[in-house]
Motif scaffolding. Structure first.
Motif, PDB file in Angstrom:
ATOM      1  N   LEU A   1       0.703  -1.133   0.129  1.00 37.21           N
ATOM      2  CA  LEU A   1      -0.019   0.026  -0.007  1.00 37.21           C
ATOM      3  C   LEU A   1       0.942   1.206  -0.100  1.00 37.21           C
ATOM      4  O   LEU A   1       1.967   1.069   0.501  1.00 37.21           O
TER       5      LEU A   1
ATOM      6  N   GLY B   1       3.641   8.043   1.386  1.00 34.10           N
ATOM      7  CA  GLY B   1       5.003   7.582   0.528  1.00 34.10           C
ATOM      8  C   GLY B   1       6.187   8.199   1.343  1.00 34.10           C
ATOM      9  O   GLY B   1       7.269   8.067   0.557  1.00 34.10           O
ATOM     10  N   GLN B   2       6.033   8.838   2.309  1.00 34.59           N
ATOM     11  CA  GLN B   2       7.166   9.591   2.939  1.00 34.59           C
ATOM     12  C   GLN B   2       8.057   8.681   3.693  1.00 34.59           C
ATOM     13  O   GLN B   2       9.160   9.069   4.388  1.00 34.59           O
TER      14      GLN B   2
ATOM     15  N   LEU C   1       8.004   5.063   2.420  1.00 35.52           N
ATOM     16  CA  LEU C   1       8.078   3.909   1.690  1.00 35.52           C
ATOM     17  C   LEU C   1       8.898   4.568   0.246  1.00 35.52           C
ATOM     18  O   LEU C   1       9.728   3.743  -0.030  1.00 35.52           O
TER      19      LEU C   1
ATOM     20  N   THR D   1       0.843  10.204   6.454  1.00 33.06           N
ATOM     21  CA  THR D   1      -0.335  10.100   7.205  1.00 33.06           C
ATOM     22  C   THR D   1      -0.189   9.431   8.629  1.00 33.06           C
ATOM     23  O   THR D   1       0.768   8.668   8.794  1.00 33.06           O
TER      24      THR D   1
ATOM     25  N   ASP E   1       6.748   8.980  15.877  1.00 37.42           N
ATOM     26  CA  ASP E   1       6.439   9.692  16.824  1.00 37.42           C
ATOM     27  C   ASP E   1       4.829   9.275  17.128  1.00 37.42           C
ATOM     28  O   ASP E   1       4.437   9.176  18.456  1.00 37.42           O
TER      29      ASP E   1
HETATM   30  C1  LIG Z   1      13.190  13.194   6.028  1.00 34.69           C
HETATM   31  C2  LIG Z   1      12.077  12.537   6.657  1.00 34.69           C
HETATM   32  C3  LIG Z   1      11.814  12.932   8.225  1.00 34.69           C
HETATM   33  C4  LIG Z   1      10.962  12.196   8.933  1.00 34.69           C
HETATM   34  N1  LIG Z   1      10.790  12.430  10.182  1.00 34.69           N
HETATM   35  C5  LIG Z   1       9.801  11.844  10.893  1.00 34.69           C
HETATM   36  C6  LIG Z   1       9.759  12.287  12.234  1.00 34.69           C
HETATM   37  O1  LIG Z   1      10.538  13.116  13.005  1.00 34.69           O
HETATM   38  N2  LIG Z   1       8.855  11.757  13.040  1.00 34.69           N
HETATM   39  C7  LIG Z   1       7.912  10.552  12.380  1.00 34.69           C
HETATM   40  O2  LIG Z   1       7.091  10.091  13.057  1.00 34.69           O
HETATM   41  N3  LIG Z   1       8.147  10.516  11.252  1.00 34.69           N
HETATM   42  C8  LIG Z   1       8.994  11.177  10.415  1.00 34.69           C
HETATM   43  N4  LIG Z   1       8.936  10.756   8.883  1.00 34.69           N
HETATM   44  C9  LIG Z   1       8.036   9.622   8.404  1.00 34.69           C
HETATM   45  C10 LIG Z   1       6.826  10.161   8.216  1.00 34.69           C
HETATM   46  O3  LIG Z   1       5.944  10.521   9.293  1.00 34.69           O
HETATM   47  C11 LIG Z   1       5.884   9.216   7.262  1.00 34.69           C
HETATM   48  O4  LIG Z   1       5.044  10.062   6.743  1.00 34.69           O
HETATM   49  C12 LIG Z   1       5.402   8.279   8.083  1.00 34.69           C
HETATM   50  O5  LIG Z   1       6.248   7.408   8.824  1.00 34.69           O
HETATM   51  C13 LIG Z   1       4.734   7.061   7.017  1.00 34.69           C
HETATM   52  O6  LIG Z   1       3.566   7.527   6.654  1.00 34.69           O
HETATM   53  P1  LIG Z   1       3.073   7.532   5.073  1.00 34.69           P
HETATM   54  O7  LIG Z   1       1.722   8.175   5.140  1.00 34.69           O
HETATM   55  O8  LIG Z   1       4.090   8.607   4.202  1.00 34.69           O
HETATM   56  O9  LIG Z   1       3.259   5.908   4.592  1.00 34.69           O
HETATM   57  P2  LIG Z   1       3.906   5.323   3.531  1.00 34.69           P
HETATM   58  O10 LIG Z   1       5.436   5.694   3.217  1.00 34.69           O
HETATM   59  O11 LIG Z   1       3.011   5.581   2.297  1.00 34.69           O
HETATM   60  O12 LIG Z   1       3.816   3.867   4.016  1.00 34.69           O
HETATM   61  C14 LIG Z   1       4.476   3.278   4.970  1.00 34.69           C
HETATM   62  C15 LIG Z   1       4.254   1.663   5.151  1.00 34.69           C
HETATM   63  O13 LIG Z   1       2.896   1.575   5.807  1.00 34.69           O
HETATM   64  C16 LIG Z   1       2.059   0.954   4.866  1.00 34.69           C
HETATM   65  N5  LIG Z   1       0.798   1.593   4.794  1.00 34.69           N
HETATM   66  C17 LIG Z   1       0.518   3.040   4.694  1.00 34.69           C
HETATM   67  N6  LIG Z   1      -0.824   3.289   4.809  1.00 34.69           N
HETATM   68  C18 LIG Z   1      -1.320   2.031   5.190  1.00 34.69           C
HETATM   69  C19 LIG Z   1      -2.793   1.612   5.695  1.00 34.69           C
HETATM   70  N7  LIG Z   1      -3.639   2.614   5.904  1.00 34.69           N
HETATM   71  N8  LIG Z   1      -2.755   0.373   6.204  1.00 34.69           N
HETATM   72  C20 LIG Z   1      -1.971  -0.475   6.211  1.00 34.69           C
HETATM   73  N9  LIG Z   1      -0.568  -0.130   5.620  1.00 34.69           N
HETATM   74  C21 LIG Z   1      -0.212   1.016   5.409  1.00 34.69           C
HETATM   75  C22 LIG Z   1       2.834   1.132   3.445  1.00 34.69           C
HETATM   76  O14 LIG Z   1       2.577   0.051   2.820  1.00 34.69           O
HETATM   77  C23 LIG Z   1       4.369   0.953   3.876  1.00 34.69           C
HETATM   78  O15 LIG Z   1       4.924  -0.139   4.222  1.00 34.69           O
HETATM   79  C24 LIG Z   1      10.147  11.343   8.236  1.00 34.69           C
HETATM   80  C25 LIG Z   1      10.018  10.950   6.906  1.00 34.69           C
HETATM   81  C26 LIG Z   1      11.330  11.483   6.132  1.00 34.69           C
HETATM   82  C27 LIG Z   1      11.062  11.077   4.564  1.00 34.69           C
END
Ligand SMILES: Cc1cc2nc3c(=O)[nH]c(=O)nc-3n(C[C@H](O)[C@H](O)[C@H](O)COP(=O)(O)OP(=O)(O)OC[C@H]3O[C@@H](n4cnc5c(N)ncnc54)[C@H](O)[C@@H]3O)c2cc1C
Ligand code: FES
Ligand code: FES
Lengths: 162, 278
Positions: free
Chosen positions: B11, B15-16, B18, B91, B104
């Motif tokens: 999923l 994407g931040q 993955l 998200t 977090d």
């Molecule tokens: C430079 C950088 C700094 C960051 N700093 C922090 C920070 O300080 N603190 C923090 O908490 N995070 C941090 N993050 C991470 C950020 O918060 C991400 O957004 C979060 O960890 C993943 O959320 P996403 O929606 O981007 O998920 P995605 O990257 O799209 O997915 C992450 C994983 O979860 C799975 N997934 C996603 N949604 C679902 C769903 N609804 N059901 C089942 N599986 C799912 C995907 O398949 C994948 O394996 C950082 C990221 C970056 C790139």
């Protein structure tokens, strides 16, 4: 070698102009902008979601275009630095960055100006803390940020007057 | 759809996490199913003393929601994640599903009563967050199961929480973070929940520290006992962010500060919190 994959057709607007393109699903948004649409104002600094040189607005919100697939912008409105200028006139933000010496090499500047746009569209008089938070995702290796702060304050002021 | 594509599909939410992992070739899914085009997956609702988040709700939407003003530990968390651009995409559902030991949301929501509502073609089930994350980067989710909704119970009246992280810069995960929720009756602590992030494979519940506060008037001596318990509970790995000893000291210091803010908030005072930058 990566296997060849089927292309996907998408439609999007960039700086108000509609485009219909076919892209590989793995193509990043920044690659579409720079390599297919020839909009090279959006930069790639780190390619690791850190530096913010690739910042663009998607439907009014800043995103790092190195960390999105082009196909995810299907149906979206993208704004890049090329969209700031209107009728040969620099945007108030561009003027402010020039007037305040808010740039040196300019690599970070397009991204910073778009983060500024998101900030000052809602808030013409941002505080120091608000500016810090707004540009925390934009790294500048040259200026030491002080003149960028000045530029953002001036841009808010310019926009209010505009 | 995930069922049809098999376990080579993943999923894609914000994407931040993955997309950076795919660029590093740490993740190499054959198919991606983009949840961003599914309607009705991003919302914040208040209902029956609980706050419900659609899995695709962005960190920035939570940061700017009126609910997080009234439930300030959520604001401490959402507003402190990475930077504006990453919060505009990332998200809450993705963060919990990723189960990054430094993420977090899991640390903060473990101090609350939080349920994860999961959905697969076979069933819908509700899993308490404490059972949802099983190890670093591991959850109970099956390959064709997704997070649909996160349900967080509103704390009782007289309860206050705070979340603080120590960070080297905005777009990086914290070095150490601490979440504290205290329920107070006058000066006496009725209930405490202390969870530390980045200091174990999963967020660490410092139950002995909770015990040190419970039933007591919170003064410097009681706080010192809780800080000692925190130092014992955490199991940090030395890395480029600091030695294990440094992180232990940081964890205890963050808990001390978070306790003082949680106590003020329990009394109904408004306290703005910002993470601490090195
Ligand atoms: C430079 C950088 C700094 C960051 N700093 C922090 C920070 O300080 N603190 C923090 O908490 N995070 C941090 N993050 C991470 C950020 O918060 C991400 O957004 C979060 O960890 C993943 O959320 P996403 O929606 O981007 O998920 P995605 O990257 O799209 O997915 C992450 C994983 O979860 C799975 N997934 C996603 N949604 C679902 C769903 N609804 N059901 C089942 N599986 C799912 C995907 O398949 C994948 O394996 C950082 C990221 C970056 C790139
Ligand atoms: S190139 Fe996208 S964040 Fe650096
Ligand atoms: S002006 Fe050179 S990086 Fe900012």
């Amino acid at each position: 070698m990566p296997e060849p994959v089927d292309k996907v057709s998408i439609q999007l607007k960039v700086n108000g102009k509609p485009y219909a393109v076919s892209v590989e699903p793995r193509m990043l948004l920044v690659e579409l902008l720079r390599e297919e649409l020839d909009l090279t104002g959006t930069h790639v600094g780190c390619d690791t979601t850190y530096c913010g040189a690739c910042t663009v607005l998607m439907n009014g919100a800043t995103v790092k275009s190195c960390t999105m697939f082009a196909v995810q912008a299907d149906g979206a409105e993208i704004q890049t630095v090329e969209g700031l200028e209107k009728d040969g006139q620099l945007h108030p933000i561009q003027k402010a960055f020039g007037d305040s010496y808010g740039l040196q090499c300019g690599y970070c500047t397009p991204g910073l100006m778009l983060s500024t746009l998101q900030l000052i569209t809602k808030n013409h008089e941002p505080s120091e803390t608000e500016i810090r938070k707004a540009i925390a995702g934009n790294t500048c290796r040259c200026t030491g940020y002080q003149n960028i702060f000045k530029a953002i304050r001036l841009a808010g002021h310019n926009l209010k007057g505009a | 759809m995930l069922g049809q594509l098999g376990d080579e599909a993943k999923l894609l939410a914000g994407g931040q996490s993955l997309i950076p992992l795919m660029k590093l070739r740490f993740a190499n899914p054959r198919h991606l199913v983009d949840l961003n085009f599914v309607a009705g997956t991003s919302y914040i609702q208040e209902d029956n003393g609980a706050v419900k988040f659609g899995a695709l709700t962005r960190h920035s939407e939570i940061e700017n929601s009126p609910i997080s003003q009234r439930f300030p530990i959520l604001h401490d968390c959402a507003a402190g994640i990475a930077d504006v651009q990453i919060r505009n995409r990332g998200t809450i559902g993705g963060s919990l599903a990723e189960a990054d030991p430094s993420g977090d949301w899991a640390t903060v929501l473990l101090t609350q009563k939080t349920d994860i509502r999961c959905l697969s073609p076979r069933q819908e089930r509700t899993v308490p967050l404490s059972d949802f994350i099983t190890d670093a980067y591991s959850t109970v989710l099956e390959h064709d199961e997704l997070v649909r909704e996160i349900v967080v119970k509103r704390p009782d009246k007289g309860s206050g929480g705070a979340y603080l992280a120590f960070k080297r810069s905005a777009p990086v995960y914290p070095t150490v973070s601490a979440a504290v929720q205290l329920t107070m009756k006058e000066d006496v602590c009725q209930h405490a929940s202390i969870v530390l992030g980045c200091v174990g494979l999963v967020p660490v519940r410092a139950q002995e520290a909770d015990e040190a506060l419970r039933g007591r008037k919170i003064d410097d001596k009681v706080i010192a006992t809780a800080m000692d318990a925190v130092r014992t509970a955490v199991d940090p790995q030395p890395d480029m962010r600091g030695s294990a000893e440094y992180k232990r000291t940081l964890a205890a210091a963050l808990v001390k500060r978070a306790i003082s803010i949680a106590m003020l908030r329990a009394r109904g005072e408004r306290v703005e919190v910002s993470h601490i930058y090195a």
